[in-house]
Design an enzyme around this catalytic site. Structure first.
Site, PDB file in Angstrom:
ATOM      1  N   LYS A 149       0.827  -0.950   0.329  1.00 28.13           N
ATOM      2  CA  LYS A 149      -0.286  -0.372  -0.367  1.00 28.13           C
ATOM      3  C   LYS A 149       0.758   1.243  -0.351  1.00 28.13           C
ATOM      4  O   LYS A 149       0.334   1.991  -0.708  1.00 28.13           O
ATOM      5  CB  LYS A 149      -1.362  -0.350   1.355  1.00 28.13           C
ATOM      6  CG  LYS A 149      -1.843  -0.985   0.788  1.00 28.13           C
ATOM      7  CD  LYS A 149      -3.444  -0.750   2.165  1.00 28.13           C
ATOM      8  CE  LYS A 149      -4.605  -1.021   1.580  1.00 28.13           C
ATOM      9  NZ  LYS A 149      -5.354  -1.317   2.570  1.00 28.13           N
TER      10      LYS A 149
ATOM     11  N   LYS B 227      -5.536  -9.432  -6.682  1.00 23.08           N
ATOM     12  CA  LYS B 227      -6.225  -9.624  -6.007  1.00 23.08           C
ATOM     13  C   LYS B 227      -7.226  -8.348  -6.613  1.00 23.08           C
ATOM     14  O   LYS B 227      -6.592  -7.530  -7.259  1.00 23.08           O
ATOM     15  CB  LYS B 227      -6.159  -9.694  -4.562  1.00 23.08           C
ATOM     16  CG  LYS B 227      -5.628  -8.508  -3.406  1.00 23.08           C
ATOM     17  CD  LYS B 227      -6.038  -8.561  -2.599  1.00 23.08           C
ATOM     18  CE  LYS B 227      -5.362  -7.166  -1.871  1.00 23.08           C
ATOM     19  NZ  LYS B 227      -6.122  -6.953  -0.157  1.00 23.08           N
TER      20      LYS B 227
ATOM     21  N   LYS C  80     -11.486  -3.008  -3.887  1.00 20.20           N
ATOM     22  CA  LYS C  80     -11.522  -1.838  -4.675  1.00 20.20           C
ATOM     23  C   LYS C  80     -10.776  -0.945  -4.816  1.00 20.20           C
ATOM     24  O   LYS C  80     -11.810  -0.137  -5.547  1.00 20.20           O
ATOM     25  CB  LYS C  80     -12.046  -1.543  -2.428  1.00 20.20           C
ATOM     26  CG  LYS C  80     -13.071  -2.239  -2.163  1.00 20.20           C
ATOM     27  CD  LYS C  80     -13.203  -2.149  -0.878  1.00 20.20           C
ATOM     28  CE  LYS C  80     -13.536  -2.566   0.333  1.00 20.20           C
ATOM     29  NZ  LYS C  80     -13.627  -2.596   1.435  1.00 20.20           N
TER      30      LYS C  80
HETATM   31  P1  TYM Z   1     -10.786  -5.487   4.277  1.00 22.84           P
HETATM   32  O1  TYM Z   1     -12.658  -4.877   4.520  1.00 22.84           O
HETATM   33  O2  TYM Z   1     -10.187  -5.077   2.549  1.00 22.84           O
HETATM   34  O3  TYM Z   1     -11.687  -6.926   3.909  1.00 22.84           O
HETATM   35  C1  TYM Z   1     -12.677  -7.747   3.701  1.00 22.84           C
HETATM   36  C2  TYM Z   1     -12.774  -9.004   3.934  1.00 22.84           C
HETATM   37  O4  TYM Z   1     -12.492  -8.912   2.775  1.00 22.84           O
HETATM   38  C3  TYM Z   1     -11.629 -10.099   2.468  1.00 22.84           C
HETATM   39  N1  TYM Z   1     -10.747 -10.139   0.682  1.00 22.84           N
HETATM   40  C4  TYM Z   1     -10.693 -10.748   0.066  1.00 22.84           C
HETATM   41  N2  TYM Z   1     -10.942 -12.420  -0.156  1.00 22.84           N
HETATM   42  C5  TYM Z   1     -10.497 -13.295  -0.843  1.00 22.84           C
HETATM   43  N3  TYM Z   1     -10.345 -12.497  -2.189  1.00 22.84           N
HETATM   44  C6  TYM Z   1     -10.063 -10.576  -2.301  1.00 22.84           C
HETATM   45  N4  TYM Z   1     -10.162 -10.924  -3.482  1.00 22.84           N
HETATM   46  C7  TYM Z   1     -10.652 -10.412  -1.075  1.00 22.84           C
HETATM   47  N5  TYM Z   1     -10.083  -9.059  -0.636  1.00 22.84           N
HETATM   48  C8  TYM Z   1     -10.422  -9.184   0.688  1.00 22.84           C
HETATM   49  C9  TYM Z   1     -10.603  -9.457   3.086  1.00 22.84           C
HETATM   50  O5  TYM Z   1      -9.428 -10.478   3.488  1.00 22.84           O
HETATM   51  C10 TYM Z   1     -11.402  -9.442   4.132  1.00 22.84           C
HETATM   52  O6  TYM Z   1     -11.514 -10.822   5.201  1.00 22.84           O
HETATM   53  N6  TYM Z   1      -7.770  -5.613   7.951  1.00 22.84           N
HETATM   54  C11 TYM Z   1      -8.683  -5.951   7.461  1.00 22.84           C
HETATM   55  C12 TYM Z   1      -9.708  -5.835   8.326  1.00 22.84           C
HETATM   56  C13 TYM Z   1     -10.541  -6.220   9.638  1.00 22.84           C
HETATM   57  C14 TYM Z   1     -10.015  -6.980  10.229  1.00 22.84           C
HETATM   58  C15 TYM Z   1     -10.016  -6.630  11.728  1.00 22.84           C
HETATM   59  C16 TYM Z   1     -10.966  -8.760   9.582  1.00 22.84           C
HETATM   60  C17 TYM Z   1     -10.134  -5.305  10.670  1.00 22.84           C
HETATM   61  N7  TYM Z   1     -10.325  -5.726  12.265  1.00 22.84           N
HETATM   62  C18 TYM Z   1      -9.687  -8.211  12.595  1.00 22.84           C
HETATM   63  C19 TYM Z   1     -10.937  -9.548  10.444  1.00 22.84           C
HETATM   64  C20 TYM Z   1     -10.644  -9.295  11.997  1.00 22.84           C
HETATM   65  C21 TYM Z   1      -9.964  -5.553   6.056  1.00 22.84           C
HETATM   66  O7  TYM Z   1      -8.765  -4.506   5.112  1.00 22.84           O
HETATM   67  O8  TYM Z   1      -9.739  -6.420   5.392  1.00 22.84           O
END
Ligand code: TYM
Length: 338
Positions: free
Chosen positions: A119, A202, A205
């Site tokens: 990032k 991947k 967004k």
């Molecule tokens: P975020 O908001 O980027 O994504 C949310 C969830 O979607 C999954 N994900 C994917 N899975 C498969 N293929 C993809 N291309 C893909 N893109 C996103 C992510 O793995 C995630 O599970 N840091 C985390 C949010 C977070 C969190 C937490 C998660 C904050 N605190 C505590 C678990 C526990 C995040 O940025 O997810």
């Protein structure tokens, strides 16, 4: 759910950022898997707005984006009467614990985080400090509930490993089995959904091309267009899974198909081996419209009732706070802060 022996009550927590434009990767990799877990375990699903602001977010849009995530949770089948759906910044215990954990985590551990490197890119000196310490806040999200299981996509695996390192050091420093070691739940089937334009990246967004992803709010027409335009190879689908390994775009489309259909990858592959991509694309479009269409329609309905969604989030935050305030008190006790 693993059978690792633990003295802790099994509790599930996961989070999704309200950065807008939830996509198929978020759904298949994470949100879809939350639904069956809530049947068995106390579950908390968090809209992580404090994570979102580690990169610039327009203040005027944030409430709307939070509502969109809450709507996606509910439209996908998370029951607000059974699970706790809440907003991260409404439970200040997350940030309070995060500070304590910042003092446990080591710089070297955070320096290894690949997501930060990706990032920040060449801009390392200019990105926010929050983006760097982001995984510590994520550990706090989990540990403030002593959650034992964390369903996520594969891209979050390294962050979960960091959370586990923090637990080991905290428990060792304070000579107690205080926090459980959180287990990631990463479903192999859709662990990493890739971009429709370049399957070495991947689905995300932040990709500048709308055609790289299927958004949960896409119309049937848009789904159709995006799948038609999805990159494929000149050759037909190969005869074996081994040969498919060198065709990432084809592998990704079959992965999406199998995850939507809830069938093993091998079974889905079998249906399309040696066939033309056009055949797979026609079926995939239909499967996606059947899967995403009803979620999109329900999300739209829910989003038009902001009062209802904010009510769910407020109610969830109260319940979350009930658990979090007890754990924070215990943390302050063991660390001598009380
Ligand atoms: P975020 O908001 O980027 O994504 C949310 C969830 O979607 C999954 N994900 C994917 N899975 C498969 N293929 C993809 N291309 C893909 N893109 C996103 C992510 O793995 C995630 O599970 N840091 C985390 C949010 C977070 C969190 C937490 C998660 C904050 N605190 C505590 C678990 C526990 C995040 O940025 O997810």
């Amino acid at each position: 759910m693993s059978n690792v022996k633990t003295n802790f009550t099994k509790r599930v927590l996961s989070g999704v950022q309200p950065t807008g434009g939830l996509h198929l990767g978020n759904y298949l990799g994470a949100i879809k898997n939350f639904v069956p877990l809530q049947e068995k375990y106390e579950s908390l699903f968090c809209v992580v707005d404090l994570h979102a602001i580690t990169t610039w977010q327009d203040p005027g849009d944030l409430t709307q984006k939070k509502c969109e995530v809450a709507a996606a949770f509910i439209a996908s089948g998370i029951d607000p009467n059974r699970s706790i759906i809440f907003n991260q910044s409404s439970v200040p215990e997350h940030t309070q614990l995060s500070w304590v954990l910042n003092c446990v985590a080591r710089m070297g551990w955070l320096n290894r985080m690949t997501q930060f490197k990706d990032k920040a890119g060449k801009n390392k000196e200019k990105v926010s400090v929050g983006l760097f310490s982001y995984p510590v806040l994520m550990a706090a999200d989990i540990l403030i509930y002593k959650a034992t299981h964390v369903p996520v996509g594969e891209d979050q695996k390294q962050h979960l490993e960091l959370a586990r390192d923090i637990v080991l050091k905290f428990n060792n420093d304070f000579k107690k089995e205080f926090f459980p070691l959180p287990e990631p739940i990463i479903l192999k089937k859709a662990a990493r959904i890739m971009s429709l334009r370049d399957a070495t990246k991947k689905m995300s967004k932040s990709d500048t091309s709308e055609f790289s992803r299927i958004s949960l709010m896409d119309s049937n027409d848009e789904i159709d267009k995006k799948i038609k335009k999805a990159k494929t190879d000149a050759l037909p689908i190969p005869s074996s899974i081994e040969l498919l390994e060198s065709m990432p775009e084809a592998k990704n489309l079959i992965t999406i198909y199998s995850a939507c259909e809830d069938e093993d990858f091998e079974i889905s592959f079998d249906k399309y081996r040696e066939k033309n991509f056009s055949e797979l694309k026609v079926d995939l479009t239909e499967v996606l419209i059947n899967k995403i269409g009803p979620i999109r329609d329900e999300m739209k309905k829910l989003i038009s009732d902001k009062k209802y969604l904010l009510g769910i989030l407020n109610n969830g935050s109260e319940k979350a706070k009930n658990i979090a305030s007890h754990v924070l008190k215990e943390v302050y006790d063991v660390t001598g802060l009380n």
